[in-house]
Motif scaffolding. Sequence first.
Motif, mmCIF file in Angstrom:
data_model
loop_
_atom_site.group_PDB
_atom_site.id
_atom_site.type_symbol
_atom_site.label_atom_id
_atom_site.label_comp_id
_atom_site.label_asym_id
_atom_site.label_seq_id
_atom_site.Cartn_x
_atom_site.Cartn_y
_atom_site.Cartn_z
ATOM 1 N N UNK A 11 -31.243 1.072 -22.441
ATOM 2 C CA UNK A 11 -32.165 -0.007 -22.814
ATOM 3 C C UNK A 11 -31.621 -0.815 -23.996
ATOM 4 N N UNK A 12 -32.093 -2.041 -24.150
ATOM 5 C CA UNK A 12 -31.771 -2.804 -25.358
ATOM 6 C C UNK A 12 -32.592 -2.308 -26.539
ATOM 7 N N UNK A 13 -32.208 -2.655 -27.750
ATOM 8 C CA UNK A 13 -32.953 -2.193 -28.928
ATOM 9 C C UNK A 13 -34.316 -2.856 -29.038
ATOM 10 N N UNK A 14 -35.329 -2.054 -29.271
ATOM 11 C CA UNK A 14 -36.672 -2.604 -29.491
ATOM 12 C C UNK A 14 -36.742 -3.324 -30.835
ATOM 13 N N UNK A 65 -27.202 4.514 -38.742
ATOM 14 C CA UNK A 65 -28.457 4.003 -39.310
ATOM 15 C C UNK A 65 -29.296 3.323 -38.232
ATOM 16 N N UNK A 66 -28.649 2.552 -37.367
ATOM 17 C CA UNK A 66 -29.373 1.882 -36.287
ATOM 18 C C UNK A 66 -29.972 2.897 -35.317
ATOM 19 N N UNK A 67 -29.231 3.972 -35.038
ATOM 20 C CA UNK A 67 -29.768 5.036 -34.179
ATOM 21 C C UNK A 67 -31.004 5.655 -34.810
ATOM 22 N N UNK A 68 -30.966 5.876 -36.125
ATOM 23 C CA UNK A 68 -32.121 6.431 -36.835
ATOM 24 C C UNK A 68 -33.303 5.466 -36.751
ATOM 25 N N UNK A 69 -33.043 4.179 -36.893
ATOM 26 C CA UNK A 69 -34.119 3.186 -36.776
ATOM 27 C C UNK A 69 -34.759 3.189 -35.402
ATOM 28 N N UNK A 70 -33.932 3.232 -34.355
ATOM 29 C CA UNK A 70 -34.460 3.158 -32.989
ATOM 30 C C UNK A 70 -35.178 4.440 -32.571
ATOM 31 N N UNK A 71 -34.711 5.605 -33.038
ATOM 32 C CA UNK A 71 -35.378 6.850 -32.651
ATOM 33 C C UNK A 71 -36.671 7.045 -33.443
ATOM 34 N N UNK A 72 -36.754 6.429 -34.602
ATOM 35 C CA UNK A 72 -37.947 6.583 -35.443
ATOM 36 C C UNK A 72 -39.023 5.555 -35.110
ATOM 37 N N UNK A 73 -38.615 4.302 -34.911
ATOM 38 C CA UNK A 73 -39.595 3.226 -34.776
ATOM 39 C C UNK A 73 -39.294 2.267 -33.628
ATOM 40 N N UNK A 74 -38.264 2.552 -32.853
ATOM 41 C CA UNK A 74 -37.835 1.592 -31.853
ATOM 42 C C UNK A 74 -37.898 2.094 -30.432
ATOM 43 N N UNK A 75 -36.851 1.818 -29.678
ATOM 44 C CA UNK A 75 -36.832 2.074 -28.238
ATOM 45 C C UNK A 75 -36.809 3.544 -27.877
ATOM 46 N N UNK A 76 -36.464 4.421 -28.824
ATOM 47 C CA UNK A 76 -36.437 5.859 -28.557
ATOM 48 C C UNK A 76 -37.488 6.604 -29.376
ATOM 49 N N UNK A 77 -38.491 5.893 -29.867
ATOM 50 C CA UNK A 77 -39.538 6.521 -30.683
ATOM 51 C C UNK A 77 -40.220 7.651 -29.907
ATOM 52 N N UNK A 78 -40.388 8.773 -30.579
ATOM 53 C CA UNK A 78 -41.030 9.920 -29.948
ATOM 54 C C UNK A 78 -40.062 10.892 -29.309
ATOM 55 N N UNK A 129 -21.337 14.603 -22.556
ATOM 56 C CA UNK A 129 -21.010 15.364 -23.770
ATOM 57 C C UNK A 129 -22.242 15.599 -24.649
ATOM 58 N N UNK A 130 -23.058 14.541 -24.850
ATOM 59 C CA UNK A 130 -24.156 14.624 -25.816
ATOM 60 C C UNK A 130 -25.537 14.789 -25.189
ATOM 61 N N UNK A 131 -25.689 14.432 -23.929
ATOM 62 C CA UNK A 131 -26.995 14.478 -23.264
ATOM 63 C C UNK A 131 -28.107 13.817 -24.086
ATOM 64 N N UNK A 132 -27.891 12.598 -24.569
ATOM 65 C CA UNK A 132 -28.970 11.951 -25.328
ATOM 66 C C UNK A 132 -30.158 11.656 -24.422
ATOM 67 N N UNK A 133 -31.344 11.655 -24.999
ATOM 68 C CA UNK A 133 -32.538 11.360 -24.212
ATOM 69 C C UNK A 133 -32.671 9.864 -23.912
ATOM 70 N N UNK A 134 -32.017 9.039 -24.711
ATOM 71 C CA UNK A 134 -32.023 7.607 -24.449
ATOM 72 C C UNK A 134 -30.769 6.991 -25.059
ATOM 73 N N UNK A 135 -30.246 5.964 -24.395
ATOM 74 C CA UNK A 135 -29.096 5.224 -24.905
ATOM 75 C C UNK A 135 -29.536 3.783 -25.137
ATOM 76 N N UNK A 136 -29.444 3.353 -26.382
ATOM 77 C CA UNK A 136 -29.840 2.006 -26.786
ATOM 78 C C UNK A 136 -28.565 1.214 -27.047
ATOM 79 N N UNK A 137 -28.441 0.063 -26.406
ATOM 80 C CA UNK A 137 -27.219 -0.729 -26.563
ATOM 81 C C UNK A 137 -27.566 -2.100 -27.108
#
Length: 290
Positions: free
Chosen positions: A266-269, A109-122, A222-230
């Motif tokens: 990056x830290x979570x926006x 859920x937190x990943x969905x929040x950050x990719x939609x409206x946070x540090x990984x938006x777009x 393994x996953x090649x994510x475009x951003x890692x939010x910690x």
Amino acid sequence: MVFGAIEAGGTKFVVAIGDASGKILKRETYPTKEPAETMKLVERFFKQYEGELEAIGVGSFGPIDVRKSSPTYGYITSTPKLAWRNYDIVGALKQAFQVPIGFTTDVNAAALGEVSLGAAEGLSSCMYITIGTGIGAGAVVNGKMLEGYSHPEMGHIMVRRHKHDRYQGNCPYHGDCLEGLAAGGAIEKRWGKKGMELAENEEVWNLEAHYIAQALMNYSLILSPERIVIGGGVMKQRQVFPLVRQKLKKLIADYIQLPDLEEYIVPPKLEDDAGITGCILLAVQKKEEA
């Protein structure tokens, strides 16, 4: 139209009402007690919005059963919190509210929040890792939360022990997995103090970065994510981030070309709102699917 959200944590439950954009309109927080007591408070909160409530998104501590074909779908399963073991949280909500229920892990859920409206938006993919009392990770890939026969349990991968680390590990299942060596509980037991009391101790954070960087190497390959939010309590010690980036660069050894590490790790926006925001968005998704 309003959407309900439940961030079900091992220590506290956060409940909220939000709109279709993911904006939090109202929230309450309750300590996580036994299911009957906690869920009574949850139900009382949402009963105020009966008739307006379109769906509920739940991001829960785990392990949980997310496989829709399973007879125990919607259950919190083998959690160390014995009162919640094999508890049908989705079933309890469906009994109380006749609305669609979305169900995933708190970190998904937190990943969905950050990719939609946070540090990984777009971006189309990201990982969210929480390093606190335990370690958990979720991922969104091509706009969808990563799930398979179960959900990711990336906090329990194996890492190489530092040659000077004599601590045996804190995980009751695996001993010296990532969580066993690098979660907040491991820091406290290894050093005799909580992480916030060790902020000035460089040795503590160099060792912490040693383990986190190994995990990020594995996840990246393994996953090649475009951003890692910690996020999580341990990572409020922001001095860890440059150490992790340095150690990851050394570990990768130019085998692959990672993105700019200042932007990649990056830290979570959304800070502490990442999970509950993701739960609102999960409810919106569930309503659209219904």
